[in-house]
Design an enzyme around this catalytic site. Structure first.
Site, PDB file in Angstrom:
ATOM      1  N   SER A 207      -8.934  -2.657   1.394  1.00  0.00           N
ATOM      2  CA  SER A 207      -9.981  -2.948   1.916  1.00  0.00           C
ATOM      3  C   SER A 207     -10.324  -4.402   2.039  1.00  0.00           C
ATOM      4  CB  SER A 207     -10.962  -2.189   1.315  1.00  0.00           C
ATOM      5  OG  SER A 207     -10.704  -0.801   1.188  1.00  0.00           O
TER       6      SER A 207
ATOM      7  N   ASN B 256      -6.272 -17.411  -2.780  1.00  0.00           N
ATOM      8  CA  ASN B 256      -5.886 -18.834  -2.962  1.00  0.00           C
ATOM      9  C   ASN B 256      -4.900 -18.837  -4.140  1.00  0.00           C
ATOM     10  OD1 ASN B 256      -7.595 -19.003  -5.201  1.00  0.00           O
ATOM     11  ND2 ASN B 256      -9.181 -19.294  -3.443  1.00  0.00           N
TER      12      ASN B 256
ATOM     13  N   LYS C 186     -10.353   3.469   2.530  1.00  0.00           N
ATOM     14  CA  LYS C 186     -10.412   3.678   4.141  1.00  0.00           C
ATOM     15  C   LYS C 186     -11.969   3.549   4.488  1.00  0.00           C
ATOM     16  CE  LYS C 186      -6.103   3.055   5.598  1.00  0.00           C
ATOM     17  NZ  LYS C 186      -5.879   1.520   6.016  1.00  0.00           N
TER      18      LYS C 186
ATOM     19  N   SER D  89       5.913   5.912   9.638  1.00  0.00           N
ATOM     20  CA  SER D  89       6.047   4.663   9.405  1.00  0.00           C
ATOM     21  C   SER D  89       6.787   4.390   7.809  1.00  0.00           C
ATOM     22  CB  SER D  89       4.676   3.680   9.374  1.00  0.00           C
ATOM     23  OG  SER D  89       3.924   4.203   8.321  1.00  0.00           O
TER      24      SER D  89
HETATM   25  P1  NAD Z   1       3.800  -0.073   7.933  1.00  0.00           P
HETATM   26  O1  NAD Z   1       4.641  -0.087   6.580  1.00  0.00           O
HETATM   27  O2  NAD Z   1       4.354  -0.459   9.171  1.00  0.00           O
HETATM   28  O3  NAD Z   1       2.585  -1.211   7.450  1.00  0.00           O
HETATM   29  C1  NAD Z   1       2.099  -1.663   6.256  1.00  0.00           C
HETATM   30  C2  NAD Z   1       2.319  -3.047   5.941  1.00  0.00           C
HETATM   31  O4  NAD Z   1       1.665  -3.313   4.933  1.00  0.00           O
HETATM   32  C3  NAD Z   1       3.928  -3.349   5.654  1.00  0.00           C
HETATM   33  O5  NAD Z   1       4.446  -4.177   6.446  1.00  0.00           O
HETATM   34  C4  NAD Z   1       3.789  -3.937   4.337  1.00  0.00           C
HETATM   35  O6  NAD Z   1       4.624  -4.841   3.950  1.00  0.00           O
HETATM   36  C5  NAD Z   1       2.283  -4.566   4.177  1.00  0.00           C
HETATM   37  N1  NAD Z   1       1.731  -4.822   3.077  1.00  0.00           N
HETATM   38  C6  NAD Z   1       1.659  -4.235   2.003  1.00  0.00           C
HETATM   39  N2  NAD Z   1       0.892  -4.837   0.928  1.00  0.00           N
HETATM   40  C7  NAD Z   1       0.652  -5.981   1.652  1.00  0.00           C
HETATM   41  C8  NAD Z   1      -0.034  -7.078   0.948  1.00  0.00           C
HETATM   42  N3  NAD Z   1      -0.482  -7.153  -0.355  1.00  0.00           N
HETATM   43  N4  NAD Z   1      -0.106  -8.180   1.968  1.00  0.00           N
HETATM   44  C9  NAD Z   1       0.533  -8.229   3.134  1.00  0.00           C
HETATM   45  N5  NAD Z   1       1.067  -7.080   3.514  1.00  0.00           N
HETATM   46  C10 NAD Z   1       1.156  -5.834   2.955  1.00  0.00           C
HETATM   47  O7  NAD Z   1       2.838   1.178   7.638  1.00  0.00           O
HETATM   48  P2  NAD Z   1       1.836   1.554   8.985  1.00  0.00           P
HETATM   49  O8  NAD Z   1       1.420   3.201   8.555  1.00  0.00           O
HETATM   50  O9  NAD Z   1       2.064   1.112  10.112  1.00  0.00           O
HETATM   51  O10 NAD Z   1       0.430   0.763   8.182  1.00  0.00           O
HETATM   52  C11 NAD Z   1      -0.255   0.000   9.009  1.00  0.00           C
HETATM   53  C12 NAD Z   1      -1.826   0.393   8.897  1.00  0.00           C
HETATM   54  O11 NAD Z   1      -1.926   1.646   9.573  1.00  0.00           O
HETATM   55  C13 NAD Z   1      -2.259   0.699   7.748  1.00  0.00           C
HETATM   56  O12 NAD Z   1      -3.482   0.308   7.369  1.00  0.00           O
HETATM   57  C14 NAD Z   1      -2.247   2.175   7.348  1.00  0.00           C
HETATM   58  O13 NAD Z   1      -3.109   2.633   6.384  1.00  0.00           O
HETATM   59  C15 NAD Z   1      -2.674   2.576   8.729  1.00  0.00           C
HETATM   60  N6  NAD Z   1      -2.448   3.965   9.133  1.00  0.00           N
HETATM   61  C16 NAD Z   1      -1.271   4.342   9.068  1.00  0.00           C
HETATM   62  C17 NAD Z   1      -1.187   5.787   9.312  1.00  0.00           C
HETATM   63  C18 NAD Z   1       0.204   6.763   9.328  1.00  0.00           C
HETATM   64  O14 NAD Z   1       0.316   7.587   9.582  1.00  0.00           O
HETATM   65  N7  NAD Z   1       1.199   5.898   9.352  1.00  0.00           N
HETATM   66  C19 NAD Z   1      -2.439   6.598   9.910  1.00  0.00           C
HETATM   67  C20 NAD Z   1      -3.476   5.929   9.901  1.00  0.00           C
HETATM   68  C21 NAD Z   1      -3.598   4.822   9.497  1.00  0.00           C
END
Ligand code: NAD
Length: 286
Positions: free
Chosen positions: A147, A78, A190, A222
């Site tokens: 988290s 907030n 995680k 990504s």
């Molecule tokens: P992504 O860059 O598309 O998504 C991450 C997003 O988080 C971005 O849009 C960023 O702007 C946003 N973000 C960061 N800090 C923020 C905040 N304080 N408030 C709001 N938004 C915020 O990348 P992704 O890899 O698709 O990530 C999405 C999820 O998938 C994450 O939780 C990531 O850990 C998880 N993940 C990714 C992979 C991979 O290999 N890419 C593997 C397993 C899990």
């Protein structure tokens, strides 16, 4: 009535959040998005200029419609939490009502309720440092953005979620197995996310009939993953060693999320679902 989904963590068309939005839209859901404040301008401009139109195409040939994009910074609950330097930062000053509580209030005022909450965001400022070299601040920042951001989103959205609704987050195998290079406390974050998935499944299930699951996704190139630096190596490793030797498509994670959010998964809660071509099941690379 169709379902309404709020997906936090989309700022381009490359990540898991975008793919999840598309799968939910293809299944008939209305799509609301929460975009990180510093990325909002470029995302909205690109959207308006049609830069994502090719990636908006759904299986039936229509374009995914995004009903509304909300500015969001999930590390602030907030206004009282927001430090002065952030308030006055020019990347934040142009937007308003972007703390978690304010976004949930805006969604309630605009639409009344949602059915599906997706958390697809993470951030760890020291992700490229080994855990042994991570500072306290870096570690806590990873936990806060990756988290607690889920705890906070669920806490603030649960009152406007219809009973029978579902929430989904994205996790990574580094929470359970050693993945050198996934540092800065991101592996710890995680682990917390996966543990919280179980506890929140109990609390939100008992109190509100909401299901809580997380998808452990395989590697995807990504924007966030490229910032970590080792993603190409991880993709190659998966191709070489996973039971299914094929590229992992973001859409495959999107489809699993749509399943978990649907009545087909009405008895599934508190789980970690691996969508990684089976890599998690291997004990040794071959
Ligand atoms: P992504 O860059 O598309 O998504 C991450 C997003 O988080 C971005 O849009 C960023 O702007 C946003 N973000 C960061 N800090 C923020 C905040 N304080 N408030 C709001 N938004 C915020 O990348 P992704 O890899 O698709 O990530 C999405 C999820 O998938 C994450 O939780 C990531 O850990 C998880 N993940 C990714 C992979 C991979 O290999 N890419 C593997 C397993 C899990």
């Amino acid at each position: 009535r169709g379902k309404r989904a709020f997906i936090a963590g989309i700022a381009d068309d490359n990540g898991y959040g975008w793919a999840i939005a598309k799968s939910l839209a293809a299944a008939g859901a209305e799509i609301l998005i929460g975009t990180w404040v510093p990325a909002l301008n470029i995302f909205e401009t690109s959207l308006k200029r049609g830069k994502f139109d090719e990636s908006r195409v759904l299986p039936d040939g229509s374009l995914m419609n995004i009903t509304k994009v909300y500015a969001l910074d999930a590390v602030y609950d907030n206004l009282e939490d927001v430090p002065e330097d952030v308030k006055t930062n020019k990347r934040y000053a142009g937007a308003s009502n972007w703390t978690v509580q304010e976004v949930a209030e805006s969604v309630r005022n605009d639409f009344g309720s949602i059915d599906i909450l997706v958390h697809s965001l993470a951030n760890g400022p020291e992700v490229s440092k080994p855990l042994l070299e991570t500072s306290r601040n870096g570690y806590l920042a990873a936990m806060s953005a990756s988290s607690y951001s889920f705890v906070s989103l669920l806490k603030h959205f649960v009152p406007i979620m219809n009973p029978g609704g579902a929430s989904i987050s994205l996790t990574y195998i580094a929470s359970e197995r050693i993945i050198p290079g996934y540092g800065g406390g991101m592996s710890s974050a995680k682990s917390a996310l996966q543990s919280d998935t179980r506890v929140l499944a109990f609390e939100a299930g008992r109190r509100h009939k909401i299901r809580v699951n997380t998808i452990s996704a395989g590697p995807l190139g990504s924007r966030a993953a490229k910032a970590i630096g080792f993603i190409d190596m991880m993709i190659d490793y998966s191709l070489a060693n996973a039971p299914l030797q094929k590229e992992l498509l973001a859409d495959e994670v999107g489809n699993a999320a749509a399943f978990l959010a649907s009545p087909l998964a009405s008895a599934i809660t508190g789980t970690v679902l691996y969508v990684d071509n089976g890599l998690h099941a291997m004990g040794v690379g071959v």
